[in-house]
Write a protein that holds these residues in place. Sequence first.
Motif, PDB file in Angstrom:
ATOM      1  N   LEU A 114      -7.077  -3.911 -13.421  1.00 40.49           N
ATOM      2  CA  LEU A 114      -5.978  -2.955 -13.532  1.00 40.49           C
ATOM      3  C   LEU A 114      -6.170  -1.855 -12.499  1.00 40.49           C
ATOM      4  CD1 LEU A 114      -3.499  -1.838 -15.121  1.00 40.49           C
ATOM      5  CD2 LEU A 114      -5.134  -0.594 -16.555  1.00 40.49           C
ATOM      6  N   ALA A 115      -5.147  -1.635 -11.689  1.00 39.37           N
ATOM      7  CA  ALA A 115      -5.140  -0.522 -10.735  1.00 39.37           C
ATOM      8  C   ALA A 115      -3.907   0.310 -11.078  1.00 39.37           C
ATOM      9  CB  ALA A 115      -5.091  -1.028  -9.300  1.00 39.37           C
ATOM     10  N   TYR A 116      -4.107   1.324 -11.906  1.00 40.93           N
ATOM     11  CA  TYR A 116      -2.991   2.082 -12.461  1.00 40.93           C
ATOM     12  C   TYR A 116      -2.875   3.426 -11.750  1.00 40.93           C
ATOM     13  CZ  TYR A 116       0.387   3.012 -16.195  1.00 40.93           C
ATOM     14  OH  TYR A 116       1.543   3.249 -16.907  1.00 40.93           O
ATOM     15  N   TYR A 117      -1.935   3.493 -10.807  1.00 41.34           N
ATOM     16  CA  TYR A 117      -1.718   4.700 -10.007  1.00 41.34           C
ATOM     17  C   TYR A 117      -3.005   5.141  -9.316  1.00 41.34           C
ATOM     18  CZ  TYR A 117       2.871   4.856 -12.092  1.00 41.34           C
ATOM     19  OH  TYR A 117       4.143   4.521 -12.471  1.00 41.34           O
ATOM     20  N   SER A 118      -3.686   4.178  -8.695  1.00 39.98           N
ATOM     21  CA  SER A 118      -4.959   4.499  -8.054  1.00 39.98           C
ATOM     22  C   SER A 118      -5.073   4.030  -6.609  1.00 39.98           C
ATOM     23  CB  SER A 118      -6.118   3.894  -8.869  1.00 39.98           C
ATOM     24  OG  SER A 118      -5.998   2.495  -8.980  1.00 39.98           O
ATOM     25  N   THR A 119      -4.103   3.269  -6.104  1.00 42.19           N
ATOM     26  CA  THR A 119      -4.221   2.766  -4.736  1.00 42.19           C
ATOM     27  C   THR A 119      -3.449   3.587  -3.713  1.00 42.19           C
ATOM     28  OG1 THR A 119      -2.364   1.231  -5.031  1.00 42.19           O
ATOM     29  CG2 THR A 119      -4.579   0.399  -5.547  1.00 42.19           C
ATOM     30  N   HIS A 120      -2.638   4.554  -4.146  1.00 40.07           N
ATOM     31  CA  HIS A 120      -1.760   5.249  -3.209  1.00 40.07           C
ATOM     32  C   HIS A 120      -2.496   6.225  -2.289  1.00 40.07           C
ATOM     33  CE1 HIS A 120      -1.970   7.762  -6.810  1.00 40.07           C
ATOM     34  NE2 HIS A 120      -1.744   8.793  -6.042  1.00 40.07           N
ATOM     35  N   HIS A 121      -3.753   6.512  -2.577  1.00 36.20           N
ATOM     36  CA  HIS A 121      -4.534   7.360  -1.665  1.00 36.20           C
ATOM     37  C   HIS A 121      -5.155   6.564  -0.522  1.00 36.20           C
ATOM     38  CE1 HIS A 121      -3.992  10.767  -4.242  1.00 36.20           C
ATOM     39  NE2 HIS A 121      -4.691  10.272  -5.219  1.00 36.20           N
ATOM     40  N   THR A 122      -5.051   5.252  -0.575  1.00 41.10           N
ATOM     41  CA  THR A 122      -5.613   4.399   0.471  1.00 41.10           C
ATOM     42  C   THR A 122      -4.679   4.362   1.675  1.00 41.10           C
ATOM     43  OG1 THR A 122      -6.650   3.000  -1.208  1.00 41.10           O
ATOM     44  CG2 THR A 122      -6.441   2.081   1.007  1.00 41.10           C
ATOM     45  N   PRO A 123      -5.164   4.637   2.887  1.00 39.06           N
ATOM     46  CA  PRO A 123      -4.300   4.506   4.068  1.00 39.06           C
ATOM     47  C   PRO A 123      -3.712   3.107   4.136  1.00 39.06           C
ATOM     48  CG  PRO A 123      -6.344   5.624   4.648  1.00 39.06           C
ATOM     49  CD  PRO A 123      -6.508   5.126   3.238  1.00 39.06           C
ATOM     50  N   PRO A 124      -2.425   2.978   4.458  1.00 36.59           N
ATOM     51  CA  PRO A 124      -1.791   1.656   4.460  1.00 36.59           C
ATOM     52  C   PRO A 124      -2.536   0.615   5.280  1.00 36.59           C
ATOM     53  CG  PRO A 124      -0.122   3.355   4.616  1.00 36.59           C
ATOM     54  CD  PRO A 124      -1.447   4.056   4.708  1.00 36.59           C
ATOM     55  N   ALA A 125      -3.131   1.017   6.398  1.00 35.45           N
ATOM     56  CA  ALA A 125      -3.844   0.060   7.238  1.00 35.45           C
ATOM     57  C   ALA A 125      -5.061  -0.538   6.542  1.00 35.45           C
ATOM     58  CB  ALA A 125      -4.277   0.738   8.540  1.00 35.45           C
ATOM     59  N   LEU A 126      -5.557   0.141   5.505  1.00 34.15           N
ATOM     60  CA  LEU A 126      -6.743  -0.334   4.788  1.00 34.15           C
ATOM     61  C   LEU A 126      -6.413  -1.048   3.482  1.00 34.15           C
ATOM     62  CD1 LEU A 126      -9.147   2.711   5.305  1.00 34.15           C
ATOM     63  CD2 LEU A 126      -8.925   0.626   6.677  1.00 34.15           C
ATOM     64  N   LEU A 127      -5.152  -1.048   3.087  1.00 39.50           N
ATOM     65  CA  LEU A 127      -4.778  -1.737   1.845  1.00 39.50           C
ATOM     66  C   LEU A 127      -5.101  -3.239   1.874  1.00 39.50           C
ATOM     67  CD1 LEU A 127      -1.417  -0.180   0.591  1.00 39.50           C
ATOM     68  CD2 LEU A 127      -3.634  -0.179  -0.570  1.00 39.50           C
ATOM     69  N   PRO A 128      -4.931  -3.936   3.013  1.00 40.84           N
ATOM     70  CA  PRO A 128      -5.331  -5.350   3.006  1.00 40.84           C
ATOM     71  C   PRO A 128      -6.782  -5.556   2.600  1.00 40.84           C
ATOM     72  CG  PRO A 128      -3.961  -4.897   4.915  1.00 40.84           C
ATOM     73  CD  PRO A 128      -4.265  -3.567   4.283  1.00 40.84           C
ATOM     74  N   ASP A 129      -7.670  -4.653   3.020  1.00 41.63           N
ATOM     75  CA  ASP A 129      -9.080  -4.775   2.643  1.00 41.63           C
ATOM     76  C   ASP A 129      -9.262  -4.555   1.140  1.00 41.63           C
ATOM     77  OD1 ASP A 129      -9.719  -5.188   5.316  1.00 41.63           O
ATOM     78  OD2 ASP A 129     -10.152  -3.070   5.677  1.00 41.63           O
ATOM     79  N   VAL A 130      -8.541  -3.575   0.587  1.00 41.52           N
ATOM     80  CA  VAL A 130      -8.636  -3.302  -0.848  1.00 41.52           C
ATOM     81  C   VAL A 130      -8.115  -4.488  -1.646  1.00 41.52           C
ATOM     82  CG1 VAL A 130      -7.739  -1.857  -2.716  1.00 41.52           C
ATOM     83  CG2 VAL A 130      -8.576  -0.806  -0.608  1.00 41.52           C
ATOM     84  N   PHE A 131      -6.973  -5.022  -1.253  1.00 46.30           N
ATOM     85  CA  PHE A 131      -6.403  -6.148  -1.999  1.00 46.30           C
ATOM     86  C   PHE A 131      -7.265  -7.408  -1.852  1.00 46.30           C
ATOM     87  CE2 PHE A 131      -1.873  -4.200  -1.619  1.00 46.30           C
ATOM     88  CZ  PHE A 131      -2.222  -3.253  -2.574  1.00 46.30           C
ATOM     89  N   ALA A 132      -7.897  -7.578  -0.693  1.00 45.50           N
ATOM     90  CA  ALA A 132      -8.827  -8.695  -0.523  1.00 45.50           C
ATOM     91  C   ALA A 132     -10.036  -8.527  -1.441  1.00 45.50           C
ATOM     92  CB  ALA A 132      -9.275  -8.792   0.928  1.00 45.50           C
ATOM     93  N   GLU A 133     -10.479  -7.293  -1.640  1.00 43.95           N
ATOM     94  CA  GLU A 133     -11.580  -7.027  -2.557  1.00 43.95           C
ATOM     95  C   GLU A 133     -11.164  -7.318  -3.995  1.00 43.95           C
ATOM     96  OE1 GLU A 133     -15.497  -5.471  -3.715  1.00 43.95           O
ATOM     97  OE2 GLU A 133     -14.575  -6.743  -2.204  1.00 43.95           O
ATOM     98  N   PHE A 134      -9.936  -6.977  -4.357  1.00 45.68           N
ATOM     99  CA  PHE A 134      -9.432  -7.320  -5.689  1.00 45.68           C
ATOM    100  C   PHE A 134      -9.465  -8.842  -5.886  1.00 45.68           C
ATOM    101  CE2 PHE A 134      -6.430  -3.387  -6.228  1.00 45.68           C
ATOM    102  CZ  PHE A 134      -7.524  -2.566  -6.242  1.00 45.68           C
ATOM    103  N   ARG A 135      -9.001  -9.569  -4.897  1.00 49.06           N
ATOM    104  CA  ARG A 135      -8.985 -11.030  -5.006  1.00 49.06           C
ATOM    105  C   ARG A 135     -10.406 -11.569  -5.124  1.00 49.06           C
ATOM    106  NH1 ARG A 135      -9.831 -15.734  -2.651  1.00 49.06           N
ATOM    107  NH2 ARG A 135      -8.351 -17.440  -3.030  1.00 49.06           N
TER     108      ARG A 135
END
Length: 207
Positions: A114-135
Amino acid sequence: MAEPSHLAAVRESYDTVAAAYAEVVPPPAALDPLSRAMLHAFAEETAGAGPVADVGCGPGRITAYLAERGVRAVGLDLSSRMTELARQAYPHVPFAVASMTTLPVRDGALAGLLAYYSTHHTPPALLPDVFAEFRRALAPGGLLMLAGHVGTGECRRPTEAYGGLPVSFASHRLPATRIAALLEAAGLTVTARLEEGRFATFRARRG
């Protein structure tokens, strides 16, 4: 290795505002009916299925909500002060200081995330890395629920929040379509997307 500047800003800001944040952010029971229903559905699907991480758990209210419904939930937050408050309020629930960029779990360990209102502080260019970590952290078929702010791509940089306390984080408001595309690109199949004004919730599974 030095901590990335955006993580340092989030950590320092939420350490500063933790107590004020805990006072003003509503508990799950006070959320709107649709948000409560989405959380309830997530809890129902993950209860008894294996460990579940609440990433960016803040003062732990939603982690405790999940635990009360039979979910083997652990709360993870970058802020040590938030984690301290969560442990004090819910001593029966495990909490740990951790970053969503490097989750402290082995590959495929989680039945849900669960990522509940917690990813919006991540710079958009780094979101692929965060989502890859979730996977990486999710087991095959594992369920992701991500809720957050959406917009037209704007970036907000407040200097104070929660009663005038100083903060230095940025808040990125991406279109829901872009978030969904980034989740899919990371190997997560989006099964549902709900948009309501400036907010959106996504349900996705690891294939």
